[in-house]
Design a protein around this motif. Structure first.
Motif, PDB file in Angstrom:
ATOM      1  N   VAL A  53       0.841  -1.198   0.000  1.00 15.95           N
ATOM      2  CA  VAL A  53       0.000   0.000   0.000  1.00 15.95           C
ATOM      3  C   VAL A  53       0.876   1.249   0.000  1.00 15.95           C
ATOM      4  CG1 VAL A  53      -1.595   1.387   1.402  1.00 15.95           C
ATOM      5  CG2 VAL A  53      -2.064  -1.031   1.010  1.00 15.95           C
ATOM      6  N   MET A  54       1.875   1.280   0.867  1.00 14.42           N
ATOM      7  CA  MET A  54       2.748   2.466   0.938  1.00 14.42           C
ATOM      8  C   MET A  54       3.522   2.664  -0.358  1.00 14.42           C
ATOM      9  SD  MET A  54       2.509   4.411   3.464  1.00 14.42           S
ATOM     10  CE  MET A  54       1.939   4.473   5.136  1.00 14.42           C
ATOM     11  N   LYS A  55       4.005   1.579  -0.939  1.00 12.52           N
ATOM     12  CA  LYS A  55       4.754   1.714  -2.197  1.00 12.52           C
ATOM     13  C   LYS A  55       3.849   2.193  -3.329  1.00 12.52           C
ATOM     14  CE  LYS A  55       8.764  -1.108  -1.425  1.00 12.52           C
ATOM     15  NZ  LYS A  55       9.595  -2.220  -1.907  1.00 12.52           N
ATOM     16  N   ALA A  56       2.597   1.764  -3.330  1.00 14.42           N
ATOM     17  CA  ALA A  56       1.646   2.248  -4.340  1.00 14.42           C
ATOM     18  C   ALA A  56       1.444   3.754  -4.185  1.00 14.42           C
ATOM     19  CB  ALA A  56       0.318   1.508  -4.224  1.00 14.42           C
ATOM     20  N   VAL A  57       1.370   4.224  -2.946  1.00 12.71           N
ATOM     21  CA  VAL A  57       1.200   5.654  -2.680  1.00 12.71           C
ATOM     22  C   VAL A  57       2.456   6.425  -3.097  1.00 12.71           C
ATOM     23  CG1 VAL A  57       0.920   7.363  -0.833  1.00 12.71           C
ATOM     24  CG2 VAL A  57      -0.530   5.335  -0.886  1.00 12.71           C
ATOM     25  N   ILE A  58       3.621   5.887  -2.768  1.00 11.93           N
ATOM     26  CA  ILE A  58       4.890   6.528  -3.162  1.00 11.93           C
ATOM     27  C   ILE A  58       4.956   6.636  -4.687  1.00 11.93           C
ATOM     28  CG2 ILE A  58       7.400   6.208  -3.278  1.00 11.93           C
ATOM     29  CD1 ILE A  58       7.160   4.931  -0.419  1.00 11.93           C
ATOM     30  N   GLU A  59       4.628   5.553  -5.360  1.00 18.19           N
ATOM     31  CA  GLU A  59       4.683   5.546  -6.820  1.00 18.19           C
ATOM     32  C   GLU A  59       3.715   6.566  -7.426  1.00 18.19           C
ATOM     33  OE1 GLU A  59       5.409   2.186 -10.143  1.00 18.19           O
ATOM     34  OE2 GLU A  59       3.896   1.713  -8.632  1.00 18.19           O
ATOM     35  N   LYS A  60       2.520   6.641  -6.877  1.00 19.89           N
ATOM     36  CA  LYS A  60       1.530   7.599  -7.376  1.00 19.89           C
ATOM     37  C   LYS A  60       1.978   9.037  -7.109  1.00 19.89           C
ATOM     38  CE  LYS A  60      -3.388   8.547  -7.456  1.00 19.89           C
ATOM     39  NZ  LYS A  60      -4.712   8.149  -6.996  1.00 19.89           N
TER      40      LYS A  60
END
Length: 176
Positions: free
Chosen positions: A146-153
């Motif tokens: 979840v955190m990596k998806a947010v970082i990527e976005k």
């Protein structure tokens, strides 16, 4: 579940961004959240903190008197907020800039060498992301995915910085 977090440091350390990453992860994960920034007029170099409340239920107030978690990015922030953490809570200390130890014995303390790990990740500006990784592991509120998806976005318009941010997150996640 309710997780109350105070993140504090000085302007330029990414304190507000760190709080926003947690808030965005909350939204991404379908949780309720409030985010309350606080900083002086001088911004960079001045005091900066934010309060984030993550919950399964609607959040009544963004004001936090006794946080579950304190993230202290510099020594004055630790001195100011250490006593407010609820007994049984935890304090994440940026040990790159804070050489003193937490005096309380009724909280869990995690010392994260954020600035040095950020350099190891390839970008000195990612110390806040190192701490985000540590917070993710310690709190258990979000998965790393979840955190990596947010970082990527968040960094979609600057894709060149994503690998260093992922590396910083992973180093922080593995630090404790």
């Amino acid at each position: 579940m309710e997780n109350k977090i105070i993140i504090a440091g000085f302007g330029g350390q990414g304190v507000q961004s760190l709080g926003m990453f947690i808030a965005y992860a909350s939204i991404h994960d379908g949780k309720e959240v409030t985010f309350l920034p606080s900083y002086g007029p001088e911004m960079r170099g001045g005091t900066s903190n934010c309060s984030v409340v993550v919950s399964d239920k609607p959040v009544a107030s963004p004001i936090i008197s006794a946080p579950d978690i304190l993230i202290a990015m510099n020594k004055p922030s630790l001195a100011k907020f250490e006593s407010r953490v609820k007994p049984g809570g935890c304090i994440i200390v940026n040990s790159s800039l804070i050489e003193t130890k937490v005096k309380r014995t009724d909280v869990k303390v995690y010392y994260v060498d954020a600035n040095d790990l950020a350099l190891k990740a390839g970008n000195a500006k990612t110390a806040n992301i190192v701490v985000l990784g540590a917070y993710t592991k310690i709190s258990g509120v979000f998965t790393p995915e979840v955190m990596k998806a947010v970082i990527e976005k968040k960094f979609a318009k600057k894709p060149k910085v994503i690998p260093a941010n992922f590396a910083a997150f992973d180093l922080g996640y593995a630090s404790e």
